[in-house]
Design a protein around this motif. Structure first.
Motif, mmCIF file in Angstrom:
data_model
loop_
_atom_site.group_PDB
_atom_site.id
_atom_site.type_symbol
_atom_site.label_atom_id
_atom_site.label_comp_id
_atom_site.label_asym_id
_atom_site.label_seq_id
_atom_site.Cartn_x
_atom_site.Cartn_y
_atom_site.Cartn_z
ATOM 1 N N LYS A 64 50.818 -52.050 78.419
ATOM 2 C CA LYS A 64 51.199 -52.681 79.693
ATOM 3 C C LYS A 64 50.425 -52.075 80.868
ATOM 4 O O LYS A 64 50.628 -52.475 82.012
ATOM 5 C CB LYS A 64 52.701 -52.517 79.932
ATOM 6 C CG LYS A 64 53.565 -53.338 78.984
ATOM 7 C CD LYS A 64 55.013 -53.390 79.435
ATOM 8 C CE LYS A 64 55.157 -54.264 80.665
ATOM 9 N NZ LYS A 64 56.571 -54.412 81.088
ATOM 10 N N GLU A 94 56.099 -60.914 76.176
ATOM 11 C CA GLU A 94 55.642 -60.348 77.444
ATOM 12 C C GLU A 94 54.162 -60.593 77.707
ATOM 13 O O GLU A 94 53.750 -60.839 78.837
ATOM 14 C CB GLU A 94 55.915 -58.843 77.481
ATOM 15 C CG GLU A 94 57.394 -58.487 77.562
ATOM 16 C CD GLU A 94 57.583 -56.993 77.787
ATOM 17 O OE1 GLU A 94 57.013 -56.460 78.759
ATOM 18 O OE2 GLU A 94 58.291 -56.367 76.979
ATOM 19 N N PHE A 95 53.357 -60.499 76.659
ATOM 20 C CA PHE A 95 51.913 -60.622 76.823
ATOM 21 C C PHE A 95 51.458 -62.041 76.513
ATOM 22 O O PHE A 95 51.327 -62.429 75.349
ATOM 23 C CB PHE A 95 51.181 -59.641 75.912
ATOM 24 C CG PHE A 95 51.341 -58.208 76.327
ATOM 25 C CD1 PHE A 95 51.891 -57.869 77.554
ATOM 26 C CD2 PHE A 95 50.937 -57.181 75.494
ATOM 27 C CE1 PHE A 95 52.039 -56.553 77.944
ATOM 28 C CE2 PHE A 95 51.079 -55.853 75.871
ATOM 29 C CZ PHE A 95 51.635 -55.540 77.102
ATOM 30 N N THR A 96 51.240 -62.807 77.546
ATOM 31 C CA THR A 96 50.805 -64.193 77.376
ATOM 32 C C THR A 96 49.487 -64.474 78.090
ATOM 33 O O THR A 96 48.983 -65.587 78.060
ATOM 34 C CB THR A 96 51.878 -65.157 77.923
ATOM 35 O OG1 THR A 96 52.125 -64.842 79.301
ATOM 36 C CG2 THR A 96 53.175 -65.037 77.135
ATOM 37 N N GLN A 97 48.920 -63.430 78.709
ATOM 38 C CA GLN A 97 47.715 -63.635 79.511
ATOM 39 C C GLN A 97 46.471 -63.792 78.638
ATOM 40 O O GLN A 97 46.452 -63.395 77.472
ATOM 41 C CB GLN A 97 47.510 -62.457 80.490
ATOM 42 C CG GLN A 97 47.049 -61.157 79.835
ATOM 43 C CD GLN A 97 48.201 -60.281 79.380
ATOM 44 O OE1 GLN A 97 49.251 -60.753 78.976
ATOM 45 N NE2 GLN A 97 47.989 -58.974 79.446
ATOM 46 N N THR A 98 45.450 -64.363 79.225
ATOM 47 C CA THR A 98 44.160 -64.502 78.548
ATOM 48 C C THR A 98 43.586 -63.115 78.253
ATOM 49 O O THR A 98 43.646 -62.226 79.097
ATOM 50 C CB THR A 98 43.173 -65.281 79.428
ATOM 51 O OG1 THR A 98 43.725 -66.552 79.746
ATOM 52 C CG2 THR A 98 41.841 -65.467 78.711
ATOM 53 N N ARG A 100 44.671 -61.114 75.857
ATOM 54 C CA ARG A 100 45.688 -60.167 75.376
ATOM 55 C C ARG A 100 45.326 -59.556 74.026
ATOM 56 O O ARG A 100 45.846 -58.517 73.651
ATOM 57 C CB ARG A 100 47.044 -60.857 75.292
ATOM 58 C CG ARG A 100 47.112 -62.010 74.287
ATOM 59 C CD ARG A 100 48.494 -62.626 74.249
ATOM 60 N NE ARG A 100 48.597 -63.631 73.194
ATOM 61 C CZ ARG A 100 49.741 -63.997 72.632
ATOM 62 N NH1 ARG A 100 50.870 -63.446 73.022
ATOM 63 N NH2 ARG A 100 49.755 -64.909 71.681
ATOM 64 N N LEU A 103 43.756 -55.823 74.381
ATOM 65 C CA LEU A 103 44.446 -54.763 75.115
ATOM 66 C C LEU A 103 44.325 -53.398 74.427
ATOM 67 O O LEU A 103 44.061 -52.385 75.067
ATOM 68 C CB LEU A 103 45.923 -55.129 75.302
ATOM 69 C CG LEU A 103 46.203 -56.302 76.246
ATOM 70 C CD1 LEU A 103 47.674 -56.720 76.155
ATOM 71 C CD2 LEU A 103 45.834 -55.927 77.676
#
Length: 253
Positions: A64, A94-98, A100, A103
């Motif tokens: 995060k 929680e992690f839906t961003q482009t 991901r 990370l």
């Protein structure tokens, strides 16, 4: 620059966490600098290594970007580790961003040059955490039991690996398949070994010469929060894991 190796199988109970801890401790015994990443919300590797999982930075906070990767590393007698806890179980929502999928790779980039090996204990499910592990890894080691269900699990796992190679990490390699809780005296084990060799060939990899025997001492070591090499150095499974470490080194890993 450290080599990053995921230990993965979507089927539970195949000795994935045990294998991660045993080979990581084995490499450290040989003088290598070793880091483990517990990417399973059950935190079994963290517990067995004697790491803290509460009131301390874990892989959840790292992913995060709430804490620097280096601040989350704990030193234990067996190896360095980035622990996990139950918060990791909600990461899929929680992690839906482009981006991901990258990370973990980005998080490990700042510490890779401090270690010879980084071992990732993946969750027993093909989730975004597994994809992150594969995207960050150079190699995948697949532990499996000598049963037909483990063979089916590998077929499903191979599809995820193909997708990751296509979209995220073209250099990812399946290093090999490791038979765990193996009894060479049973007919079934011999038959499964033959089938596993065929599947390994189809996946462009191989079945390791080393096999791991079943042993109560493995569970006892984990319960006492010691690695198997400390707890029972003359145990059959311990000898098997050391043989496996030597085999990996000879293969250039």
């Amino acid at each position: 620059m450290g080599k990053v190796i995921s230990i993965s199988n979507q089927k539970g109970g195949v000795g994935k966490t045990t294998t991660t801890g045993a080979i990581a401790a084995g490499f450290k015994l040989k003088g290598f600098k070793v880091l483990c990443v517990d990417l399973d919300s059950q935190s079994n590797l963290s517990f067995s290594a004697g790491a803290e999982t509460e009131d301390c930075p874990t892989i959840y906070e790292v992913l995060k970007e709430e804490v620097k990767t280096s601040f989350s590393i704990q030193r234990t007698e067996s190896f360095d580790i980035i622990a996990s806890n139950i918060l990791l179980s909600g990461i899929e929502l929680e992690f839906t961003q482009t981006g991901r999928e990258f990370l973990l790779k980005e998080a490990l980039s700042s510490v890779k040059d401090k270690y010879d090996y980084i071992f990732i204990d993946t969750p027993p499910a093909l989730s975004i955490l597994t994809v992150n592990a594969f995207t960050a890894s150079d190699y995948i080691i697949i532990p499996m039991l000598s049963d037909i269900f483990s063979l089916q699990g590998i077929a499903q796992l191979s599809e995820t690996i193909k997708r990751v190679k296509t979209y995220c990490n073209p250099n990812l390699k399946i290093e090999g398949i490791l038979l765990t809780k193996f009894n060479k005296r049973t007919i079934l084990s011999k038959e499964i070994k033959g089938t596993a060799e065929l599947i390994a060939t189809e996946l462009g990899t191989s079945l390791y010469k080393s096999t791991i025997r079943a042993s109560v001492a493995v569970m006892e070591a984990q319960t006492s929060q010691q690695n198997i090499h400390q707890y029972s150095p003359k145990n059959g499974a311990t000898e098997d894991y050391l043989s496996f470490v030597n085999e990996l080194i000879k293969r250039g890993i």
